[in-house]
Design a protein around this motif. Structure first.
Motif, PDB file in Angstrom:
ATOM      1  N   PRO A  80       0.830  -1.218   0.000  1.00  0.00           N
ATOM      2  CA  PRO A  80       0.000   0.000   0.000  1.00  0.00           C
ATOM      3  C   PRO A  80       0.860   1.261   0.000  1.00  0.00           C
ATOM      4  O   PRO A  80       1.967   1.275   0.539  1.00  0.00           O
ATOM      5  CB  PRO A  80      -0.783  -0.123   1.310  1.00  0.00           C
ATOM      6  CG  PRO A  80       0.085  -0.968   2.199  1.00  0.00           C
ATOM      7  CD  PRO A  80       0.757  -1.943   1.275  1.00  0.00           C
ATOM      8  N   ILE A  81       0.343   2.319  -0.613  1.00  0.00           N
ATOM      9  CA  ILE A  81       1.047   3.594  -0.613  1.00  0.00           C
ATOM     10  C   ILE A  81       0.877   4.264   0.754  1.00  0.00           C
ATOM     11  O   ILE A  81      -0.244   4.400   1.248  1.00  0.00           O
ATOM     12  CB  ILE A  81       0.499   4.512  -1.726  1.00  0.00           C
ATOM     13  CG1 ILE A  81       0.759   3.890  -3.110  1.00  0.00           C
ATOM     14  CG2 ILE A  81       1.129   5.910  -1.636  1.00  0.00           C
ATOM     15  CD1 ILE A  81       2.223   3.709  -3.449  1.00  0.00           C
ATOM     16  N   LYS A  82       2.001   4.672   1.347  1.00  0.00           N
ATOM     17  CA  LYS A  82       1.963   5.319   2.660  1.00  0.00           C
ATOM     18  C   LYS A  82       2.451   6.764   2.631  1.00  0.00           C
ATOM     19  O   LYS A  82       2.266   7.497   3.600  1.00  0.00           O
ATOM     20  CB  LYS A  82       2.807   4.512   3.655  1.00  0.00           C
ATOM     21  CG  LYS A  82       2.278   3.112   3.920  1.00  0.00           C
ATOM     22  CD  LYS A  82       3.132   2.392   4.951  1.00  0.00           C
ATOM     23  CE  LYS A  82       2.586   0.983   5.229  1.00  0.00           C
ATOM     24  NZ  LYS A  82       3.437   0.274   6.227  1.00  0.00           N
ATOM     25  N   LEU A  83       3.084   7.154   1.509  1.00  0.00           N
ATOM     26  CA  LEU A  83       3.596   8.523   1.368  1.00  0.00           C
ATOM     27  C   LEU A  83       3.431   8.954  -0.079  1.00  0.00           C
ATOM     28  O   LEU A  83       3.848   8.245  -0.989  1.00  0.00           O
ATOM     29  CB  LEU A  83       5.075   8.573   1.774  1.00  0.00           C
ATOM     30  CG  LEU A  83       5.866   9.856   1.476  1.00  0.00           C
ATOM     31  CD1 LEU A  83       5.274  11.061   2.205  1.00  0.00           C
ATOM     32  CD2 LEU A  83       7.349   9.678   1.871  1.00  0.00           C
ATOM     33  N   ILE A  84       2.803  10.112  -0.273  1.00  0.00           N
ATOM     34  CA  ILE A  84       2.640  10.690  -1.612  1.00  0.00           C
ATOM     35  C   ILE A  84       3.360  12.030  -1.658  1.00  0.00           C
ATOM     36  O   ILE A  84       3.105  12.909  -0.832  1.00  0.00           O
ATOM     37  CB  ILE A  84       1.156  10.916  -1.962  1.00  0.00           C
ATOM     38  CG1 ILE A  84       0.357   9.619  -1.857  1.00  0.00           C
ATOM     39  CG2 ILE A  84       1.028  11.512  -3.366  1.00  0.00           C
ATOM     40  CD1 ILE A  84      -1.150   9.833  -1.954  1.00  0.00           C
TER      41      ILE A  84
ATOM     42  N   ALA B  22      -6.951  10.856   1.095  1.00  0.00           N
ATOM     43  CA  ALA B  22      -5.721  10.101   1.353  1.00  0.00           C
ATOM     44  C   ALA B  22      -5.163  10.412   2.731  1.00  0.00           C
ATOM     45  O   ALA B  22      -4.751   9.512   3.472  1.00  0.00           O
ATOM     46  CB  ALA B  22      -4.687  10.412   0.274  1.00  0.00           C
TER      47      ALA B  22
ATOM     48  N   LYS C 279      -7.011   8.761   5.424  1.00  0.00           N
ATOM     49  CA  LYS C 279      -6.684   7.326   5.475  1.00  0.00           C
ATOM     50  C   LYS C 279      -5.374   7.081   6.212  1.00  0.00           C
ATOM     51  O   LYS C 279      -5.041   5.945   6.546  1.00  0.00           O
ATOM     52  CB  LYS C 279      -6.602   6.793   4.037  1.00  0.00           C
ATOM     53  CG  LYS C 279      -6.425   5.298   3.913  1.00  0.00           C
ATOM     54  CD  LYS C 279      -6.341   4.874   2.438  1.00  0.00           C
ATOM     55  CE  LYS C 279      -6.132   3.371   2.310  1.00  0.00           C
ATOM     56  NZ  LYS C 279      -6.006   2.931   0.906  1.00  0.00           N
TER      57      LYS C 279
ATOM     58  N   ILE D  56      -2.359   8.340   4.984  1.00  0.00           N
ATOM     59  CA  ILE D  56      -1.253   8.463   4.040  1.00  0.00           C
ATOM     60  C   ILE D  56      -0.592   9.816   4.230  1.00  0.00           C
ATOM     61  O   ILE D  56      -1.265  10.844   4.283  1.00  0.00           O
ATOM     62  CB  ILE D  56      -1.755   8.315   2.583  1.00  0.00           C
ATOM     63  CG1 ILE D  56      -2.359   6.924   2.375  1.00  0.00           C
ATOM     64  CG2 ILE D  56      -0.621   8.563   1.590  1.00  0.00           C
ATOM     65  CD1 ILE D  56      -3.061   6.736   1.043  1.00  0.00           C
ATOM     66  N   HIS D  57       0.723   9.819   4.360  1.00  0.00           N
ATOM     67  CA  HIS D  57       1.466  11.068   4.521  1.00  0.00           C
ATOM     68  C   HIS D  57       1.502  11.823   3.186  1.00  0.00           C
ATOM     69  O   HIS D  57       1.716  11.216   2.135  1.00  0.00           O
ATOM     70  CB  HIS D  57       2.891  10.798   4.995  1.00  0.00           C
ATOM     71  CG  HIS D  57       2.967  10.171   6.354  1.00  0.00           C
ATOM     72  ND1 HIS D  57       2.804  10.889   7.514  1.00  0.00           N
ATOM     73  CD2 HIS D  57       3.181   8.880   6.731  1.00  0.00           C
ATOM     74  CE1 HIS D  57       2.925  10.086   8.562  1.00  0.00           C
ATOM     75  NE2 HIS D  57       3.149   8.858   8.110  1.00  0.00           N
TER      76      HIS D  57
ATOM     77  N   ILE E 223       9.163   4.477   6.166  1.00  0.00           N
ATOM     78  CA  ILE E 223       8.358   4.035   5.034  1.00  0.00           C
ATOM     79  C   ILE E 223       9.288   3.483   3.961  1.00  0.00           C
ATOM     80  O   ILE E 223      10.310   4.093   3.639  1.00  0.00           O
ATOM     81  CB  ILE E 223       7.510   5.203   4.480  1.00  0.00           C
ATOM     82  CG1 ILE E 223       6.431   5.582   5.500  1.00  0.00           C
ATOM     83  CG2 ILE E 223       6.879   4.833   3.145  1.00  0.00           C
ATOM     84  CD1 ILE E 223       5.653   6.827   5.136  1.00  0.00           C
TER      85      ILE E 223
ATOM     86  N   GLU F  85       6.576   1.893  -1.008  1.00  0.00           N
ATOM     87  CA  GLU F  85       5.348   2.406  -0.412  1.00  0.00           C
ATOM     88  C   GLU F  85       5.186   3.905  -0.668  1.00  0.00           C
ATOM     89  O   GLU F  85       4.321   4.548  -0.086  1.00  0.00           O
ATOM     90  CB  GLU F  85       5.343   2.150   1.093  1.00  0.00           C
ATOM     91  CG  GLU F  85       5.356   0.673   1.465  1.00  0.00           C
ATOM     92  CD  GLU F  85       5.541   0.421   2.944  1.00  0.00           C
ATOM     93  OE1 GLU F  85       4.986  -0.574   3.457  1.00  0.00           O
ATOM     94  OE2 GLU F  85       6.263   1.204   3.602  1.00  0.00           O
TER      95      GLU F  85
ATOM     96  N   CYS G 219      -4.242   4.367  -4.587  1.00  0.00           N
ATOM     97  CA  CYS G 219      -4.518   4.348  -3.142  1.00  0.00           C
ATOM     98  C   CYS G 219      -5.915   3.825  -2.799  1.00  0.00           C
ATOM     99  O   CYS G 219      -6.143   3.396  -1.666  1.00  0.00           O
ATOM    100  CB  CYS G 219      -4.359   5.749  -2.557  1.00  0.00           C
ATOM    101  SG  CYS G 219      -2.716   6.458  -2.773  1.00  0.00           S
TER     102      CYS G 219
END
Length: 268
Positions: A2-6, A32, A35, A37-38, A207, A211, A265
């Protein structure tokens, strides 16, 4: 994973051609963040001009700002600088001399002003983008008495590409140098780019690389697009950036950032 940082660029990526954040982009980013997500804004802009955009997105107490093309990382929740690089005074003075040798404009930043010896249409564009006022001085060298975060050489795109080519051997690996907008040739401390700073931020947040998603459109976004597990180029990105991206999303006028966030995401 899963994406944790955008991490996302601002101009020609997050913002449309009216310099606005579309409703769809704002909604996707807020979703996001909710949820967990950073969110990191990553731009060549000075830090101060990015904080208002963070407020518009509702991340002013949770997000991160990677400014000056990676020369600074700010944690918005604490106001703490997590990373900072700079161009020392001697190299800054050398760049000023080189700008005169190659007959191009140059400016830097001091006390929330853009400092230049000669006001010009390109520096005025930077002022419009950042909201910083222009201060014209008789001697840029006299103003640069210590390290600065970044300097820009400015001219029409064709001329600037020639100057960039001519300076590569002169500058070598002593500084990071690349074109952001076609009329901005930017200089930062050696090894400074958005990719390096995104890697540093990911390490701080524990992270993994796969991710992380990075979204951008121009040459100053290349390093973070290449480094991120999911590198996304805008539909309006130049061809070189599209080639190195893992995915091409929509145009910046058509909420391409939201499209990428929803795909990576929230897609089931």
């Amino acid at each position: 994973m899963p994406i944790k940082l955008i991490a996302m660029d601002i101009d020609d990526t997050l913002l449309n051609n009216k310099m606005k954040i579309t409703f769809r982009n704002r909604l996707a980013i807020k979703r996001a963040a909710k949820k967990g997500i950073h969110i990191a804004l990553a731009s060549g802009r000075p830090t101060g001009s990015m904080i208002e955009i963070a407020k518009q997105l509702g991340i002013e107490k949770t997000g991160y700002i990677i400014s000056f093309n990676g020369a600074s990382i700010l944690e918005l929740s604490t106001g703490k600088n997590l990373y900072q690089s700079a161009v020392n005074k001697e190299l800054a003075h050398e760049l000023i001399d080189l700008s005169k040798e190659h007959d191009v404009y140059i400016h830097t930043y001091l006390d929330n002003h853009i400092i230049t010896e000669k006001r010009n249409k390109y520096t005025e564009i930077e002022s419009e983008i950042t909201g910083l006022s222009i201060r014209e001085v008789s001697s840029l060298k006299d103003m640069v008495t210590q390290s600065v975060v970044k300097l820009l050489m400015l001219e029409n795109p064709d001329r600037l590409k020639i100057v960039e080519s001519q300076l590569k051997s002169r500058i070598g690996d002593r500084l990071s140098m690349y074109i952001s907008k076609p009329f901005f040739l930017e200089f930062m401390g050696a090894g400074t780019d958005k990719g390096n700073s995104l890697s540093i931020l990911a390490d701080i947040l524990n992270i993994k690389q796969n991710e992380v998603m990075a979204i951008g459109d121009s040459y100053n976004d290349q390093a973070m697009i290449e480094w991120a597990g999911v590198g996304v180029a805008m539909d309006n990105a130049n061809a070189d950036i599209k080639k190195i991206a893992d995915h091409i999303t929509g145009h910046h006028n058509k909420s391409g950032v939201a499209e990428a966030i929803n795909k990576f995401c929230f897609a089931k």
